[in-house]
Design a protein around this motif. Structure first.
Motif, PDB file in Angstrom:
ATOM      1  N   SER A  89      42.565  52.840  34.083  1.00  0.00           N
ATOM      2  CA  SER A  89      42.165  53.089  35.464  1.00  0.00           C
ATOM      3  C   SER A  89      43.245  52.694  36.463  1.00  0.00           C
ATOM      4  O   SER A  89      43.424  53.335  37.493  1.00  0.00           O
ATOM      5  CB  SER A  89      40.862  52.343  35.784  1.00  0.00           C
ATOM      6  OG  SER A  89      40.998  50.949  35.553  1.00  0.00           O
ATOM      7  N   ILE A  92      46.470  55.297  35.896  1.00  0.00           N
ATOM      8  CA  ILE A  92      46.153  56.706  35.689  1.00  0.00           C
ATOM      9  C   ILE A  92      47.134  57.633  36.406  1.00  0.00           C
ATOM     10  O   ILE A  92      47.460  58.712  35.924  1.00  0.00           O
ATOM     11  CB  ILE A  92      44.687  57.009  36.119  1.00  0.00           C
ATOM     12  CG1 ILE A  92      44.282  58.425  35.700  1.00  0.00           C
ATOM     13  CG2 ILE A  92      44.512  56.787  37.605  1.00  0.00           C
ATOM     14  CD1 ILE A  92      44.226  58.653  34.228  1.00  0.00           C
ATOM     15  N   ALA A 100      46.739  59.719  28.933  1.00  0.00           N
ATOM     16  CA  ALA A 100      45.422  59.274  29.407  1.00  0.00           C
ATOM     17  C   ALA A 100      44.334  59.667  28.416  1.00  0.00           C
ATOM     18  O   ALA A 100      43.427  58.882  28.122  1.00  0.00           O
ATOM     19  CB  ALA A 100      45.135  59.879  30.776  1.00  0.00           C
ATOM     20  N   LYS A 219      43.722  64.536  34.664  1.00  0.00           N
ATOM     21  CA  LYS A 219      43.526  63.090  34.542  1.00  0.00           C
ATOM     22  C   LYS A 219      42.225  62.652  35.206  1.00  0.00           C
ATOM     23  O   LYS A 219      41.538  61.755  34.714  1.00  0.00           O
ATOM     24  CB  LYS A 219      44.727  62.349  35.133  1.00  0.00           C
ATOM     25  CG  LYS A 219      46.002  62.534  34.320  1.00  0.00           C
ATOM     26  CD  LYS A 219      47.147  61.661  34.807  1.00  0.00           C
ATOM     27  CE  LYS A 219      47.747  62.156  36.083  1.00  0.00           C
ATOM     28  NZ  LYS A 219      48.966  61.404  36.462  1.00  0.00           N
ATOM     29  N   ILE A 223      39.109  60.527  33.492  1.00  0.00           N
ATOM     30  CA  ILE A 223      38.466  59.354  34.086  1.00  0.00           C
ATOM     31  C   ILE A 223      36.978  59.622  34.308  1.00  0.00           C
ATOM     32  O   ILE A 223      36.130  58.751  34.056  1.00  0.00           O
ATOM     33  CB  ILE A 223      39.146  58.979  35.422  1.00  0.00           C
ATOM     34  CG1 ILE A 223      40.526  58.358  35.165  1.00  0.00           C
ATOM     35  CG2 ILE A 223      38.295  57.988  36.215  1.00  0.00           C
ATOM     36  CD1 ILE A 223      40.490  57.026  34.461  1.00  0.00           C
TER      37      ILE A 223
END
Length: 248
Positions: A89, A92, A100, A219, A223
């Motif tokens: 996190s 990133i 990632a 990305k 996440i």
């Protein structure tokens, strides 16, 4: 053990700042493509974690290693999980989407190893039953978050405060070992995470509006998948804590 995914979720939210976008900007085709990527990544991670947890729990060699030396390797796994969430996190924007994604898959493997303990503590039938119930709850709230016209942005602050509260309560209960407090935090935790699932889904839908297929959005998709993955894992573990049948 249930405290770890909860802490990971808090750390992930603390480290990520997303721009808010108005719902009126929605482009359904773009959103659909982005969200499909999010859910596919999330489901792949869940499959990996479930498979690793199951086979690790049935392997004497793996269990023997994890709980050797007073469980030091197992606790090392827990630390590794937290480090991975913080690293992913926080970095990133510097990582490639491939890196990632690799971090995310590695996290799902490590989390699967730590989750192998549920097969030792609970019966297989109750695990599968709570997994199905949790999946239905998650799906329902995710659909609600995607379809509702209500703006859930303001709820995020209170949901995050609630997360902090149950993390603190969980830490305190590590010393008190109160079954009543454990029941209350699990019950509140289920309520929090079904709300967070709707909130996260709506926020990801907003982000998806501007998806241009770039590396950055790849990305963001990773996440987002990690956030929803942790939402589901926390719902599942809380439900298992509340209604799972322990082995005698």
């Amino acid at each position: 053990m249930p405290l770890l995914p909860l802490t990971s979720n808090v750390l992930l939210r603390y480290n990520i700042i997303m721009n808010e976008i108005t719902l009126s900007q929605a482009k359904p085709d773009v959103q659909r493509k982005f969200m499909t990527g999010v859910y596919l990544r999330m489901m792949l991670a869940l499959f990996i974690s479930a498979t690793v947890a199951y086979f690790a729990s049935h392997s004497r060699a793996i269990l023997g290693f994890l709980f050797s030396n007073n469980g030091i390797p197992f606790y090392g796994l827990l630390v590794a999980e937290l480090v991975l969430v913080i690293a992913l996190s926080a970095a990133i924007h510097k990582l490639s989407s491939f890196a990632a994604g690799a971090f995310f898959l590695l996290y799902s493997v490590i989390n699967g190893l730590s989750l192998c303990t549920i097969f030792i503590l609970y019966t297989g039938s109750s695990i599968y039953r709570m997994f199905l119930v949790s999946a239905l709850m998650f799906a329902g709230m995710s659909i609600y978050g995607a379809k509702t016209k209500s703006d859930l942005t303001s709820a995020g602050r209170y949901l995050f405060m609630g997360l902090i509260g149950i993390v603190v309560a969980g830490l305190v209960n590590m010393f008190l070992r109160s079954s009543a407090l454990d029941f209350i935090t699990s019950l509140v935790g289920v309520g929090l995470f079904i709300g967070i699932t709707a909130y996260d889904t709506q926020r990801l839908m907003r982000i998806a509006i501007h998806d241009d297929g770039s590396e950055n959005f790849q990305k963001m998709s990773i996440i987002g998948a990690l956030e929803l993955y942790l939402d589901f894992i926390n719902i599942f573990l809380k439900m298992l804590s509340l209604f799972g049948k322990r082995r005698s």
